[in-house]
Design an enzyme around this catalytic site. Structure first.
Site, PDB file in Angstrom:
ATOM      1  N   HIS A  74      25.761  12.093  33.633  1.00  0.00           N
ATOM      2  CA  HIS A  74      25.760  12.309  32.186  1.00  0.00           C
ATOM      3  C   HIS A  74      26.630  13.517  31.865  1.00  0.00           C
ATOM      4  CE1 HIS A  74      22.081   9.908  30.691  1.00  0.00           C
ATOM      5  NE2 HIS A  74      22.603   9.336  31.745  1.00  0.00           N
ATOM      6  N   TYR A 203      17.560  14.466  22.328  1.00  0.00           N
ATOM      7  CA  TYR A 203      16.476  15.428  22.053  1.00  0.00           C
ATOM      8  C   TYR A 203      16.358  15.515  20.535  1.00  0.00           C
ATOM      9  CZ  TYR A 203      16.745  17.226  26.893  1.00  0.00           C
ATOM     10  OH  TYR A 203      16.718  17.364  28.259  1.00  0.00           O
ATOM     11  N   PRO A 295       9.025  21.185  30.060  1.00  0.00           N
ATOM     12  CA  PRO A 295      10.091  20.287  30.525  1.00  0.00           C
ATOM     13  C   PRO A 295      11.297  20.165  29.582  1.00  0.00           C
ATOM     14  CG  PRO A 295       8.150  19.026  29.869  1.00  0.00           C
ATOM     15  CD  PRO A 295       7.774  20.460  29.798  1.00  0.00           C
ATOM     16  N   LYS A 299      14.295  21.815  33.662  1.00  0.00           N
ATOM     17  CA  LYS A 299      14.579  22.842  34.674  1.00  0.00           C
ATOM     18  C   LYS A 299      13.625  22.861  35.881  1.00  0.00           C
ATOM     19  CE  LYS A 299      18.274  24.617  33.290  1.00  0.00           C
ATOM     20  NZ  LYS A 299      18.829  23.283  33.503  1.00  0.00           N
ATOM     21  N   TYR A 387      21.962  24.614  30.266  1.00  0.00           N
ATOM     22  CA  TYR A 387      21.413  23.275  30.545  1.00  0.00           C
ATOM     23  C   TYR A 387      21.923  22.734  31.880  1.00  0.00           C
ATOM     24  CZ  TYR A 387      19.628  18.578  29.605  1.00  0.00           C
ATOM     25  OH  TYR A 387      18.942  17.380  29.681  1.00  0.00           O
TER      26      TYR A 387
HETATM   27  P1  RFL Z   1       5.033  19.494  43.173  1.00  0.00           P
HETATM   28  O1  RFL Z   1       5.933  18.363  42.867  1.00  0.00           O
HETATM   29  O2  RFL Z   1       3.863  19.712  42.279  1.00  0.00           O
HETATM   30  O3  RFL Z   1       4.538  19.323  44.671  1.00  0.00           O
HETATM   31  C1  RFL Z   1       3.516  20.105  45.226  1.00  0.00           C
HETATM   32  C2  RFL Z   1       2.820  19.310  46.288  1.00  0.00           C
HETATM   33  O4  RFL Z   1       1.827  20.122  46.906  1.00  0.00           O
HETATM   34  C3  RFL Z   1       0.652  19.332  47.092  1.00  0.00           C
HETATM   35  N1  RFL Z   1      -0.518  20.236  47.195  1.00  0.00           N
HETATM   36  C4  RFL Z   1      -1.142  20.527  48.350  1.00  0.00           C
HETATM   37  N2  RFL Z   1      -0.928  20.143  49.608  1.00  0.00           N
HETATM   38  C5  RFL Z   1      -1.765  20.615  50.576  1.00  0.00           C
HETATM   39  N3  RFL Z   1      -2.819  21.440  50.308  1.00  0.00           N
HETATM   40  C6  RFL Z   1      -3.075  21.851  49.054  1.00  0.00           C
HETATM   41  N4  RFL Z   1      -4.112  22.666  48.796  1.00  0.00           N
HETATM   42  C7  RFL Z   1      -2.212  21.399  48.006  1.00  0.00           C
HETATM   43  N5  RFL Z   1      -2.172  21.584  46.679  1.00  0.00           N
HETATM   44  C8  RFL Z   1      -1.148  20.887  46.200  1.00  0.00           C
HETATM   45  C9  RFL Z   1       0.624  18.440  45.885  1.00  0.00           C
HETATM   46  O5  RFL Z   1      -0.178  17.280  46.103  1.00  0.00           O
HETATM   47  C10 RFL Z   1       2.096  18.092  45.729  1.00  0.00           C
HETATM   48  O6  RFL Z   1       2.461  16.937  46.441  1.00  0.00           O
HETATM   49  O7  RFL Z   1       5.827  20.883  43.203  1.00  0.00           O
HETATM   50  P2  RFL Z   1       7.354  21.211  43.651  1.00  0.00           P
HETATM   51  O8  RFL Z   1       7.678  20.582  44.956  1.00  0.00           O
HETATM   52  O9  RFL Z   1       7.502  22.664  43.461  1.00  0.00           O
HETATM   53  O10 RFL Z   1       8.268  20.436  42.582  1.00  0.00           O
HETATM   54  C11 RFL Z   1       8.298  20.821  41.223  1.00  0.00           C
HETATM   55  C12 RFL Z   1       8.557  19.612  40.316  1.00  0.00           C
HETATM   56  O11 RFL Z   1       7.648  18.581  40.657  1.00  0.00           O
HETATM   57  C13 RFL Z   1       8.417  19.974  38.838  1.00  0.00           C
HETATM   58  O12 RFL Z   1       8.977  21.243  38.584  1.00  0.00           O
HETATM   59  C14 RFL Z   1       9.115  18.949  37.907  1.00  0.00           C
HETATM   60  O13 RFL Z   1       8.504  17.706  37.981  1.00  0.00           O
HETATM   61  C15 RFL Z   1       9.116  19.446  36.455  1.00  0.00           C
HETATM   62  N6  RFL Z   1       9.703  18.478  35.510  1.00  0.00           N
HETATM   63  C16 RFL Z   1      11.078  18.371  35.361  1.00  0.00           C
HETATM   64  N7  RFL Z   1      11.909  19.107  36.139  1.00  0.00           N
HETATM   65  C17 RFL Z   1      13.269  18.945  36.030  1.00  0.00           C
HETATM   66  O14 RFL Z   1      14.010  19.632  36.736  1.00  0.00           O
HETATM   67  N8  RFL Z   1      13.842  18.024  35.181  1.00  0.00           N
HETATM   68  C18 RFL Z   1      13.079  17.236  34.389  1.00  0.00           C
HETATM   69  O15 RFL Z   1      13.635  16.393  33.690  1.00  0.00           O
HETATM   70  C19 RFL Z   1      11.641  17.412  34.426  1.00  0.00           C
HETATM   71  N9  RFL Z   1      10.843  16.655  33.675  1.00  0.00           N
HETATM   72  C20 RFL Z   1       8.884  17.670  34.727  1.00  0.00           C
HETATM   73  C21 RFL Z   1       9.484  16.757  33.805  1.00  0.00           C
HETATM   74  C22 RFL Z   1       7.496  17.731  34.839  1.00  0.00           C
HETATM   75  C23 RFL Z   1       6.719  16.926  34.035  1.00  0.00           C
HETATM   76  N10 RFL Z   1       5.307  17.032  34.204  1.00  0.00           N
HETATM   77  C24 RFL Z   1       4.446  15.934  34.271  1.00  0.00           C
HETATM   78  C25 RFL Z   1       4.715  18.299  34.588  1.00  0.00           C
HETATM   79  C26 RFL Z   1       8.717  15.963  32.994  1.00  0.00           C
HETATM   80  C27 RFL Z   1       7.338  16.057  33.079  1.00  0.00           C
HETATM   81  C28 RFL Z   1       6.539  15.199  32.144  1.00  0.00           C
HETATM   82  C1  PHB Z   2      12.840  12.832  31.986  1.00  0.00           C
HETATM   83  O1  PHB Z   2      13.677  11.916  32.051  1.00  0.00           O
HETATM   84  O2  PHB Z   2      11.703  12.711  32.435  1.00  0.00           O
HETATM   85  C2  PHB Z   2      13.215  14.109  31.308  1.00  0.00           C
HETATM   86  C3  PHB Z   2      14.528  14.308  30.919  1.00  0.00           C
HETATM   87  C4  PHB Z   2      14.874  15.492  30.284  1.00  0.00           C
HETATM   88  C5  PHB Z   2      13.921  16.459  30.075  1.00  0.00           C
HETATM   89  C6  PHB Z   2      12.619  16.263  30.479  1.00  0.00           C
HETATM   90  C7  PHB Z   2      12.256  15.078  31.112  1.00  0.00           C
HETATM   91  O3  PHB Z   2      14.278  17.601  29.440  1.00  0.00           O
END
Ligand code: RFL
Ligand code: PHB
Length: 392
Positions: A74, A203, A295, A299, A387
Site C-alpha cells: 500500500h 480512516y 491500534p 504500530k 505512519y
Molecule cells: P502477543 O501477540 O500478545 O503474544 C504474547 C504471547 O504470550 C503468551 N503468554 C504466555 N505464555 C506463557 N506463559 C504465560 N504466562 C503467558 N502469558 C501470555 C500469549 O498467549 C501470547 O501467545 O504479543 P507480542 O508478540 O508482543 O505481539 C504484539 C502484537 O500482537 C500486537 O501489538 C498487535 O496485534 C497490535 N495490533 C496492531 N499492530 C500493528 O502493528 N498493526 C495493526 O494493524 C494492528 N492492529 C492490533 C491491531 C491489536 C488489536 N487488538 C485486538 C489488541 C488491531 C487490533 C484489534
Molecule cells: C487491521 O487491518 O486490522 C488494521 C489496520 C490498520 C490499523 C489497525 C488495524 O490502524
C-alpha cells in the site's frame, strides 16, 4: 525434568517467534514456552499492516517467502471526514516508503512453520510458567506440562508474553514505573469474506465515531467501528454493524461497501501503556509485554518487531563479541523509539475518535486539524513519516 538453553523465551506471539527464529538462525539455543495451544494463538485476529522494517526483519529471519507473494503493498491511505475523502500519499510524503497488508495470523503462521522446519522447539500449553532469579546470572524458568514439573536454566529470559503475561508481573512493583492512558471507548471489529470497499485503507472521522476500512486480501475485509466500552458483541448483529459502518463513511465509500456474514467479531478496548525499564538483570521485556498502543496508528506489531531487532542485536553481540554493551543499552534505546510511536498512536486516536466529553467544539477542532493535515505538505509529511515507521 531439567533442561538448559541459552535464551528462554516466554510467549509465542510475533515477538517471541521472531526473536526465537533470529537467534536460532545464528546458532543460539532457544526454547519458547507458550501458555495457549498453537490453534488458539493462530485464531486471534489482530494486526494487519506491516512497516518496511518489520518486513525486512521477517525476511532476515527467513520467513518472507509467502509474505512477498501474498502481501499487498500500500502506497497510501484515505482520511475521511466532513463527508469527503482525502488521500495521503505515503510513498511520496515519506521519501519512498510503503506499507504492506499481511495479517498477523499469516505472520505468526509463517514464523511457526519456519520454526518447526528448522527444528526450533516451542512448548504449547505450558502451564504456570514462572521466571526465577533473573536478578542473578543464573536465571531459570519453571513450568508444568501435562502435570509434570519442568525447570529450564538459561543465560537470558525474554519476556515476550504480551500485556497479560507473567514476565513483567514477576518484577516487584517498586522496580517498575507504569505510564498508562485508558480511552473511553473500544473498537468493534469484524472480518468478512467480501471484497474491500477500496483498494486502500480508509480512516474515517465522523460525529458518530471513528470507522476503519481495512483488509486481509482482495476478497477478505476487516472493518472496525468505534463503540462504547459497555457494548456487548451480541448486541451487534451483522446488519447493525454494516449500517453503522456505512453511516460513518462518506457517501461514495458507503455505496461501495459489500456486506456479507461476519466470520469473526470482537470488541477491543483501547489503551496506551508503557512500563519502564525493560531490563531486569538477565530478563528482557519485549513487545506488548512492555507497551500497548491503541491500534489507530497500526504500530503494535511493528513496535514488537523493532524491540526484537534491538534485543536480537544485543544478544548476538553478547555471544559473538563477548560484549554486554547492547544489553546495557537495550532499555533506553527501545523506550526512546517506543515513546515516539506511543505519541503518534495517541495523537492519531485523539484526532480520529469521538470523545464523550469534548462535544461539538471537539468535533470542529478535529475537522480543522484534519483539513490542516490534508492541505499542508509539512503536516502530511509528518503523518506519513510516523505512519510508515520512524527509522530503527
Ligand atoms: P502477543 O501477540 O500478545 O503474544 C504474547 C504471547 O504470550 C503468551 N503468554 C504466555 N505464555 C506463557 N506463559 C504465560 N504466562 C503467558 N502469558 C501470555 C500469549 O498467549 C501470547 O501467545 O504479543 P507480542 O508478540 O508482543 O505481539 C504484539 C502484537 O500482537 C500486537 O501489538 C498487535 O496485534 C497490535 N495490533 C496492531 N499492530 C500493528 O502493528 N498493526 C495493526 O494493524 C494492528 N492492529 C492490533 C491491531 C491489536 C488489536 N487488538 C485486538 C489488541 C488491531 C487490533 C484489534
Ligand atoms: C487491521 O487491518 O486490522 C488494521 C489496520 C490498520 C490499523 C489497525 C488495524 O490502524
Amino acid at each position: 525434568m531439567n533442561q538448559r538453553v541459552q535464551v528462554l523465551i516466554i510467549g509465542s506471539g510475533p515477538a517471541g517467534l521472531l526473536l526465537g527464529q533470529l537467534l536460532h538462525n545464528i546458532g543460539v539455543e532457544t526454547l519458547i514456552l507458550e501458555r495457549q495451544s498453537q490453534e488458539y494463538v493462530l485464531s486471534r485476529i489482530r494486526a494487519g499492516v506491516l512497516e518496511q522494517g518489520t518486513i525486512e526483519l521477517l525476511e532476515l529471519a527467513g520467513c518472507g517467502e509467502r509474505m512477498r507473494v501474498e502481501g499487498i503493498i500500500h502506497s497510501g491511505f484515505d482520511l475521511a471526514f466532513d463527508g469527503q475523502r482525502y488521500r495521503i500519499d505515503l510513498q511520496e510524503m515519506s521519501g519512498g516508503k510503503t506499507m504492506m497488508v499481511y495479517g498477523q495470523t499469516e505472520v505468526t503462521k509463517d514464523l511457526m512453520n519456519h520454526r518447526l522446519a528448522t527444528n526450533g522447539i516451542t512448548i504449547y500449553e505450558a502451564q504456570d510458567v514462572q521466571p526465577h532469579d533473573f536478578n542473578t546470572n543464573q536465571p531459570w524458568v519453571s513450568y508444568k506440562k501435562d502435570g509434570v514439573e519442568h525447570r529450564v536454566d538459561c543465560d537470558f529470559i525474554a519476556g515476550c508474553d504480551g500485556f497479560h503475561g507473567i514476565s513483567r508481573a514477576s518484577v516487584p512493583d517498586q522496580a517498575i514505573e507504569i505510564y498508562e492512558k485508558v480511552y473511553p471507548f473500544g473498537w468493534l471489529g469484524i472480518l468478512a469474506d467480501v471484497p474491500p470497499v477500496s483498494h486502500e485503507l480508509i480512516y474515517a472521522n465522523h460525529p458518530q465515531g471513528f470507522a476503519l476500512c481495512s483488509m486481509r486480501s482482495m476478497t477478505r475485509s476487516r472493518y472496525y467501528v468505534q463503540c462504547s466500552l459497555e457494548d456487548k458483541v451480541e448486541e451487534w448483529s451483522d446488519d447493525r454493524f454494516w449500517d453503522e459502518l456505512r453511516f460513518r463513511l462518506p457517501p461514495d465509500a458507503a455505496d461501495q461497501v459489500t456486506t456479507g456474514p461476519s466470520i469473526e467479531k470482537s470488541i477491543a478496548p483501547l489503551r496506551s501503556f508503557v512500563s519502564e525499564p525493560l531490563r531486569f538483570g538477565t530478563m528482557f521485556i519485549c513487545g506488548d509485554a512492555a507497551h500497548i498502543v491503541p491500534p489507530t496508528g497500526a504500530k503494535g506489531l511493528n513496535l514488537a518487531a523493532s524491540d526484537v531487532f534491538y534485543l536480537f542485536n544485543a544478544i548476538q553481540e553478547y555471544y559473538e563479541e563477548n560484549s554486554e554493551s547492547g544489553l546495557e543499552a537495550y532499555s533506553k534505546k527501545v523506550l526512546s523509539r517506543v515513546w515516539k510511536a506511543v505519541r503518534f498512536s495517541w495523537w492519531m486516536t485523539t484526532v480520529m475518535h469521538r470523545f464523550p466529553d469534548t462535544g461539538t467544539f471537539g468535533q470542529k477542532i478535529q475537522e480543522a486539524e484534519l483539513h490542516y493535515l490534508t492541505s499542508s505538505t509539512p503536516a502530511t509529511q509528518s503523518l506519513a513519516e510516523n505512519y510508515v515507521g520512524l527509522p530503527l
